[in-house]
Design an enzyme around this catalytic site. Structure first.
Site, PDB file in Angstrom:
ATOM      1  CE1 TYR A 122      -1.679   7.704  -0.288  1.00  0.00           C
ATOM      2  CE2 TYR A 122      -1.240   5.547   0.634  1.00  0.00           C
ATOM      3  CZ  TYR A 122      -2.132   6.539   0.290  1.00  0.00           C
ATOM      4  OH  TYR A 122      -3.452   6.363   0.506  1.00  0.00           O
ATOM      5  NE  ARG A 166      -6.626  -6.978  -9.281  1.00  0.00           N
ATOM      6  CZ  ARG A 166      -5.864  -6.331  -8.378  1.00  0.00           C
ATOM      7  NH1 ARG A 166      -6.283  -6.217  -7.137  1.00  0.00           N
ATOM      8  NH2 ARG A 166      -4.723  -5.808  -8.710  1.00  0.00           N
ATOM      9  NE  ARG A 167      -3.435  -9.336  -9.828  1.00  0.00           N
ATOM     10  CZ  ARG A 167      -2.629  -9.480  -8.804  1.00  0.00           C
ATOM     11  NH1 ARG A 167      -2.824 -10.448  -7.946  1.00  0.00           N
ATOM     12  NH2 ARG A 167      -1.614  -8.684  -8.628  1.00  0.00           N
ATOM     13  CG  HIS A 225      -1.997   1.159   0.816  1.00  0.00           C
ATOM     14  ND1 HIS A 225      -2.873   1.113  -0.242  1.00  0.00           N
ATOM     15  CD2 HIS A 225      -2.130   2.382   1.340  1.00  0.00           C
ATOM     16  CE1 HIS A 225      -3.507   2.257  -0.335  1.00  0.00           C
ATOM     17  NE2 HIS A 225      -3.086   3.056   0.605  1.00  0.00           N
ATOM     18  CG  HIS A 242      -8.918   2.770  -6.977  1.00  0.00           C
ATOM     19  ND1 HIS A 242      -9.341   3.998  -6.554  1.00  0.00           N
ATOM     20  CD2 HIS A 242      -7.777   2.517  -6.288  1.00  0.00           C
ATOM     21  CE1 HIS A 242      -8.510   4.464  -5.637  1.00  0.00           C
ATOM     22  NE2 HIS A 242      -7.555   3.589  -5.457  1.00  0.00           N
ATOM     23  CG  PHE A 243      -4.732  -0.167  -9.953  1.00  0.00           C
ATOM     24  CD1 PHE A 243      -4.178  -0.304 -11.190  1.00  0.00           C
ATOM     25  CD2 PHE A 243      -5.216  -1.301  -9.298  1.00  0.00           C
ATOM     26  CE1 PHE A 243      -4.117  -1.549 -11.807  1.00  0.00           C
ATOM     27  CE2 PHE A 243      -5.161  -2.543  -9.901  1.00  0.00           C
ATOM     28  CZ  PHE A 243      -4.612  -2.655 -11.157  1.00  0.00           C
ATOM     29  CG  HIS A 244      -5.730   1.330 -15.161  1.00  0.00           C
ATOM     30  ND1 HIS A 244      -5.859   0.101 -14.582  1.00  0.00           N
ATOM     31  CD2 HIS A 244      -4.769   1.191 -16.127  1.00  0.00           C
ATOM     32  CE1 HIS A 244      -5.040  -0.753 -15.184  1.00  0.00           C
ATOM     33  NE2 HIS A 244      -4.366  -0.116 -16.113  1.00  0.00           N
TER      34      HIS A 244
END
Lengths: 595, 264, 65
Positions: free
Chosen positions: A236, A446-447, A232, A383-385
């Site tokens: 950041y 996903r994946r 995680h 989300h992470f795209h």
């Protein structure tokens, strides 16, 4: 000298060369990652499948590792070096050391990359199709883990380099506040040192010895938890350089000043403190971890929203300041006065807008029981795209149009192509990410190479699966086009001759400056100590409980898939390089950093 | 430190959002009773599931009037049992573990979703009010065949649901004039007693017998057929209990040959 | 190190005391409303409507008592 130019390369030619090397490494990874990205998009959606579905996972591993490890981190070590040298107005202390950490990172990622790409051929036994998360008992080739270790050690040494600059500067300027860009670099690196302890432990104590056959088994829940200890906060590590750009560059290109230097410091301190004790929120649905630990992780994660929400205000207020200085008026009318024709501005502004949307899906991901709805679905990929794939990647591409002239001394090839590129990325990602979020809510995982099943179909209340697939494929193609334009500009700029008419190497001034910030904000020892205490609180009991339940080395399990025969040479290298490097370099370095 | 009033307003608003999110989730946990996957189960040895009383034979068991337990094993690249069958109007507790790598057990289009980690047992309790058919997917990458890993969960109408198992042992070959026996064992894996009829049909003739099987018990019904009435030759028979059926062929011969092992 | 003091397109200099980011407040207020609405929608419609949902064994225990 004939030149009137005051670009970075004029002041720091040697450092500019290192930054160029880091940028080009980053862009090479971006190109590879992009190619694998479009292959995947078309394969998954079923529009064009030319690889075997079993190879999809090698493609996915490469896409993930090259983009979120090499592209992001090579770029950020470049801008961190710029930030420290520019804001302290001094070159690095020892250029050989600087090239040393760059070289170590490059060797590391090459080893990992080769291990991944070798998965495409049967000519060797080498493969590492274990995805970015490399959850045991899935096992990669030792070279994959070794490469990651070297890469991370390289980043540790980069941090030592920046701390050395700061210590030297502090010796000469004992009463001055840490300049904001340097402050951001140092707090980010302190966070990174703490965060990477997790992945270092996972790899060095368990996964690497296991892949070399020195230990028989590992505890899958333990290595997974150690991964997320790092997994995680690493987001950041990608994000904070983008934030730095929003704080120190975006106000300037907007024509204004940073609204508040003190709040920028508060934000980075909050990230240092709160980034690490949150990783268990990736494990809400893991058996073997008590609900109480999950609740604590959620509370920490939710409070981690605070620095991002504060950033939203400060950054927008800085843009508004620029707009009003440029004659903007009204509640919303000032938005028209912003320099929308400037790709550096527009790219960062659109990246920030996408990050606001990502904030929403991130809140859902942070929620504990609502995780049943979204965990490991396509929603997460959406989300992470938005976060790393746009807030970070688009910011990095946008600031490249400012940095490239600074570190090459050459004028940007085309501003209009650059503008088209950042807009195209925004449009492409809007299609792709929105459809991914919606598909995730229908339960699409996903994946997976083929989210098309024999026994059932996903049911869409609004629209259809086919429509979502079409949007994802369209988005993927637009993003690929955007990348082509980006590389055209990078190459075109490289082919330009030296220019003596470049913008000066400057970053934004402040409306409320460091003199308004309480001195305690610059007390890095204090914040590091608090961060460590919070990590101890959040992780000691879960880790003890996991070891108590499953044992340090877990149950008897076969490695899967077994990828090595016997790699004596590599085993030798591991013993002497990784362990040696860790003991002699990083630990004292780290202690020094904390002191 | 000099913070603008608007920024203070936003700081408070941001804290309200954060506390509101935590409060919503807490309401879900405490108010609605949504429980997280946790550490309440003992660990298991993934390599020895064959000797584990719950996972050696993955299955659904009834443990209370409307309460069931489902023992599910995930492995590359399948779930067992498949399909999982439970009645509507029931409360089912799933116990899911893995034989090899990390998988997930995720019922598409529902909030039934858990990671499946070798060595750990994930447990979740779910109430099924309505009948329906769901797909089960593995949403964690588990190897090159990951995309083929799927299963089914069938929630059937309460009155159509049973856990009856039928097994028939019948003579294959008898001599004319001898009696042929067909033993029909009806196992009732539910807790309530089962009242049903065992029906044998042979050569167009039907015999029926009502049976009552207590919960968790097996009752055997024996049909005796006089082969003289059937005559020489092959005779197809079918045994039916509710929706279950078994069938075979009885051969009546003049004289039995030794070591002649015809299948059924 | 030099810092930016001028920007070509800049028409006026606004310093800290005379600047109220009212546009930012308006935008971020809108963002607050969107976030609050979407959260409620996601939790109470998308999540709680996506039944069946995992419940704790303790609910039954409470029922029995």
């Amino acid at each position: 000298m004939m030149t009137m130019s005051n670009a970075y390369i004029d002041d720091f030619p040697a450092e500019a060369k290192v930054i160029r090397a880091a940028f080009y490494s980053s862009f090479f990874a971006l190109a590879l990652g992009g190619v694998f990205g479009v292959i995947q998009t078309l394969h998954r959606t079923g529009y064009y499948r030319f690889i075997d579905s079993a190879d999809y996972y090698t493609v996915l591993t490469a896409h993930g590792v090259f983009l979120v490890i090499s592209f992001t981190i090579f770029f950020l070590v470049g801008i961190f070096t710029w930030a420290v040298t520019t804001s302290l107005d001094r070159g690095v202390e020892d250029l050989r050391f600087t090239w040393g950490w760059y070289g170590l990172m490059a060797i590391g990622i090459t080893l990992s990359g080769v291990a991944i790409l070798a998965g495409f051929t049967d000519a060797t036994d080498i493969s590492a199709s274990v995805l970015f998360t490399f959850y045991a008992p899935l096992q990669g080739h030792p070279m994959f883990y070794l490469g990651l270790v070297l890469f991370v050690v390289g980043t540790w040494l980069a941090g030592v380099d920046w701390f050395r600059s700061w210590w030297a500067w502090k010796g000469e300027n004992p009463d001055e506040r840490i300049p904001l860009p340097t402050f951001m670099v140092l707090t980010t690196m302190l966070m990174w040192y703490i965060a990477t302890l997790g992945v270092a432990a996972a790899i060095l104590l368990f996964l690497l010895p296991w892949s070399l056959g020195w230990i028989e088994t590992v505890n899958p829940l333990l290595t997974r938890t150690l991964f997320w200890f790092f997994g995680h906060p690493v987001v950041y590590f990608w994000l904070m350089p983008a934030y730095m750009m929003w704080y120190v560059l975006l106000p300037k290109v907007s024509g204004g000043k940073l609204f508040s230097d003190p709040l920028a410091r508060v934000v980075f301190v909050l990230f240092l403190i709160l980034s690490v004790p949150t990783g268990i929120h990736h494990q809400y649905l893991d058996p073997g971890i008590a609900e109480g630990f999950k609740f604590i992780a959620m509370t920490n994660t939710m409070f981690l929203l605070l620095p991002s929400l504060l950033t939203a205000f400060t950054v927008v207020a800085s843009m508004e300041h620029g707009a009003r200085q440029r004659g903007g008026t009204g509640y919303f009318g000032w938005l028209k006065a912003l320099p929308w024709r400037d790709p550096v501005f527009t790219g960062m502004a659109l990246a920030g807008l996408m990050f606001a949307a990502a904030g929403f899906s991130g809140m859902v991901n942070a929620g504990m029981n609502i995780n049943y709805l979204v965990h490991n679905t396509f929603w997460v990929v959406g989300h992470f795209h938005l976060t790393v794939g746009t807030a970070v990647a688009l910011t990095f591409m946008a600031v490249t149009y400012w940095f490239l002239p600074q570190v090459t001394g050459k004028a940007l090839w085309s501003r209009s192509v650059a503008l088209g590129q950042v807009v195209l990325w925004f449009v492409g990602m809007t299609f792709m990410s929105n459809a991914m979020h919606r598909a995730g809510l229908l339960g699409v995982p996903r994946r997976t190479a083929e989210p098309q099943y024999d026994g059932f179909e996903f049911e869409a209340a609004v629209g259809s699966i086919g429509e979502l697939q079409a949007q994802i494929a369209l988005g993927g193609i637009l993003l690929t086009l955007s990348l082509v334009l980006f590389f055209a500009n990078v190459i075109g700029t490289g082919l330009n001759g030296r220019s003596d008419d470049l913008p000066a190497n400057e970053y934004a001034g402040t409306l409320s400056g460091p003199e308004d910030a309480p001195l305690v904000l610059d007390n890095l020892k204090l914040w590091t100590a608090i961060a460590i205490v919070l990590v101890i609180f959040a992780y000691t009991f879960p880790l003890l409980s996991i070891v108590d339940r499953g044992g340090l080395f877990g149950p008897e399990l076969n490695p899967f898939p077994v990828s090595i025969e016997s790699v004596t040479l590599l085993a030798f290298a591991v013993e002497h390089l990784a362990v040696g490097a860790l003991e002699s370099l990083s630990l004292p370095g780290l202690l020094e950093v904390i002191r | 430190m000099n913070i603008h009033t608007y920024e203070k307003v936003w700081l408070i608003a941001a804290l309200v959002l954060i506390v509101g999110f935590i409060a919503t989730v807490t309401y879900g946990s405490v108010g609605l009773g949504i429980a997280m996957i946790d550490d309440s189960e003992e660990t298991v040895e993934p390599g020895e599931l064959g000797e584990d009383e719950r996972f050696a034979d993955p299955r659904v068991e009834q443990v209370g009037e409307n309460e069931y337990e489902a023992y599910v094993v995930a492995q590359t690249f399948m779930f067992s049992p498949d399909p999982i069958e439970v009645p509507a109007g029931s409360e089912v507790t799933f116990y899911v573990t893995s034989r090899d790598v990390i998988h997930s057990f995720s019922v598409a289009g529902t909030n039934i979703n858990t990671m499946v980690i070798p060595g750990e047992v994930a447990t979740m309790t779910v109430e099924f009010d309505e009948p329906g058919e769901y797909g089960v997917v593995c949403n964690e990458y588990c190897g090159s065949g990951h995309h083929n890993m799927e299963g089914q969960l069938h929630v059937v109408e309460e009155d159509e649901f049973d856990m009856t198992e039928l097994s028939v042992e019948a003579d294959d070959e008898v001599e004319t004039g001898d009696e042929a026996t067909i033993d029909v064992a009806v196992e009732n894996r539910m807790l309530e007693e089962l009242e049903t009829t065992v029906t044998l049909e042979i050569d167009g003739e039907t015999f029926g017998e009502d049976v009552t099987v207590a919960g968790g018990e097996t009752e055997t019904t024996t049909f005796t057929v006089d082969t003289a009435d059937l005559g020489e030759g092959d005779h197809d028979w079918t045994v039916t209990v509710d929706d279950y059926e078994d069938s075979g062929t009885l051969t009546v011969v003049d004289e039995l040959e030794e070591e002649d092992d015809d299948d059924e | 190190m030099s810092r930016l003091t001028e920007e070509p397109a800049q028409r006026q200099e606004i310093d800290h005391d005379e600047y109220d980011p009212i546009g930012t407040l308006a935008l971020i207020g809108l963002y607050f409303l969107i976030l609050a609405f979407l959260w409620v929608f996601m939790y109470f419609v998308e999540f709680l409507g996506n039944e069946p949902t995992v419940v704790g064994g303790f609910v039954t225990v409470v029922g029995v008592l």
